[in-house]
Design an enzyme around this catalytic site. Structure first.
Site, PDB file in Angstrom:
ATOM      1  NE  ARG A  20      33.269  22.152   2.130  1.00 42.17           N
ATOM      2  CZ  ARG A  20      33.947  21.282   2.210  1.00 42.17           C
ATOM      3  NH1 ARG A  20      33.844  20.448   3.245  1.00 42.17           N
ATOM      4  NH2 ARG A  20      35.034  21.344   1.441  1.00 42.17           N
TER       5      ARG A  20
ATOM      6  CD  GLN B 203      30.941  26.468  -5.181  1.00 40.02           C
ATOM      7  OE1 GLN B 203      30.288  27.167  -5.696  1.00 40.02           O
ATOM      8  NE2 GLN B 203      31.524  25.314  -5.374  1.00 40.02           N
TER       9      GLN B 203
ATOM     10  CB  SER C  20      36.742  24.581  -0.588  1.00 40.17           C
ATOM     11  OG  SER C  20      35.758  23.510  -0.595  1.00 40.17           O
TER      12      SER C  20
ATOM     13  CE1 TYR D  14      32.984  17.731   4.142  1.00 36.61           C
ATOM     14  CE2 TYR D  14      30.975  18.513   4.864  1.00 36.61           C
ATOM     15  CZ  TYR D  14      32.355  18.647   4.732  1.00 36.61           C
ATOM     16  OH  TYR D  14      32.803  19.818   4.828  1.00 36.61           O
TER      17      TYR D  14
END
Ligand code: NAD
Length: 377
Positions: free
Chosen positions: A122, A127, A133, A229
């Site tokens: 991540r 991205q 996501s 996270y």
């Protein structure tokens, strides 16, 4: 370089790994694309649309696997599919590596490189490839809608000749990607929304969506890992979190829970006692059902009734919005493929910071978990 997309074989999977729009972009970039007939039908993309975009339609998965150098899927291949993948090919999917021991051994034995989308780092550079996501965005949106149609109330405030209705109260537990989208959707429907997360960074995001952020006394410290996270909480931290949620849950008409800790069962945020304190007619939508559930009473794929409260434990909500979920998944695939393939050559280096961590089988070895010694198939 030839990319192949078979039809998903799992009964609940309506998504497809590439949509025609992305096929056209990839063809323009020099890729050849082969698609199994009917691969996009459950997401409402017809064979003709793929053909117009420049793909060749093949009669079955075996034909796709025989021709493709990179196979793109949503769900991991079945054992039967893995048995058809040729040596040297790359397969990209949500591989569920922690639950795929037999599959990984077979893929390694066959000399197939498997890339697990769950293990994409991540980081900003990745991205555009981040299917967790994109699919969580869809799931969070759908969870809010599912809750809205299940509660026995309207979401917005209404002033009518038949009286004034106060807006419904929504509580979102876990304000990551899915939670933020659930908040945004509930706000668009006119609900009053409050949210809770243990990551301090989530406060600003919650408030920027017009929701109220719920504070804990003695909030747990250093909960966020490098990847963004949350970590698992210690017992005393967990106790304080439950007390905080317990103080607010009785006001909610709809509770949407999305809290996850990677590699662990989902944190327990709602006990049976807390459900008993909720209003009759209220609803919990537990998006963590397939990792054990955030609510003690959740059952995967079922709706449980307890003292007038409905607890929904849906699995794979993104697949229930297949057109847009596939469109986003497909753009993620395009970004990944164009990152891996340069000048029509596959650059798959294990020390690559994006692709390296995703390679769960490569060159005859099972490489997952990353810290275990490599096992030859
Ligand atoms: P996730 O699905 O693992 O968890 C969902 C949410 O649950 C998280 O916000 C987490 O903090 C929360 N949570 C965990 N334990 C909890 C508990 N006991 N009580 C309350 N909440 C709890 O996470 P996610 O949504 O996939 O992403 C989390 C964060 O990762 C994002 O907010 C973002 O900052 C970061 N992220 C970064 C990138 C990137 O840079 N490319 C991409 C996606 C996400």
């Amino acid at each position: 370089m030839r990319l192949g997309v078979p039809k998903e074989t799992s009964a609940e999977e309506n998504r497809v790994a590439l949509v025609p729009d992305t096929v056209a972009r990839l063809v323009k970039a020099g890729f050849e694309i082969v698609i199994e007939t009917g691969a996009g039908v459950r997401a409402y993309f017809a064979d003709e649309a793929y053909q117009r975009a420049g793909a060749a339609i093949l009669p079955d998965a075996a034909a796709v696997f025989a021709q493709a150098e990179i196979v793109l899927k949503v769900q991991r291949p079945s054992i039967e599919e893995a048995g058809m993948l040729p040596s040297g090919c790359v397969v990209v999917a949500l591989m569920q590596p922690a639950a795929s021991t037999e599959l990984m051994a077979l893929l390694a034995e066959r000399g197939v490189t498997a890339l697990a989308m769950e293990l994409l780092p991540r980081i900003s550079a990745a991205q555009a490839m981040d299917v967790l996501s994109s699919q969580a965005t869809v799931a969070g949106y759908k969870a809010a809608l599912l809750g809205a149609v299940t509660i026995g109330r309207l979401m917005p405030m209404m002033i009518t000749a038949a009286g004034t209705l106060i807006p419904s109260s929504v509580l979102v537990l876990g304000a990551g990607v899915a939670g933020l989208q659930a908040i945004a959707t509930a706000r668009r429907l006119g609900a009053q929304v409050a949210a809770f997360d243990i990551r301090a960074a989530s406060r600003q995001e919650v408030e920027s969506l017009g929701a109220h952020f719920i504070e804990t006394e003695q909030a747990p410290a250093n909960v966020e890992s490098a990847g963004g996270y949350a970590r698992e909480l210690a017992q005393d931290e967990q106790r304080r979190v439950l007390q905080t949620i317990g103080r607010h849950i009785g006001e909610a008409d709809l509770v949407i829970t999305t809290a996850q800790v990677p590699g662990r069962t989902a944190p327990r945020l709602i006990t049976a006692e807390m459900v008993a304190a909720m209003k009759p007619g209220s609803v919990i939508v537990d998006l963590a059902a397939d990792t054990g559930g955030n609510c003690e009473l959740t059952q995967l794929d079922r709706t449980v009734q307890s003292n007038g409260v409905s607890i929904l434990g849906p699995r794979n909500l993104a697949a229930t919005v297949p057109t847009h979920a596939s469109q986003m998944y497909s753009r993620n695939m395009q970004s990944l493929v164009q990152y891996m393939v340069r000048d029509q050559k596959l650059m798959l280096e294990l020390d690559d910071r994006i692709v390296g961590p995703m390679a769960i089988t490569h060159q005859g070895l099972v490489r997952y978990p990353a810290d275990a010694s490599r096992t030859a198939a």
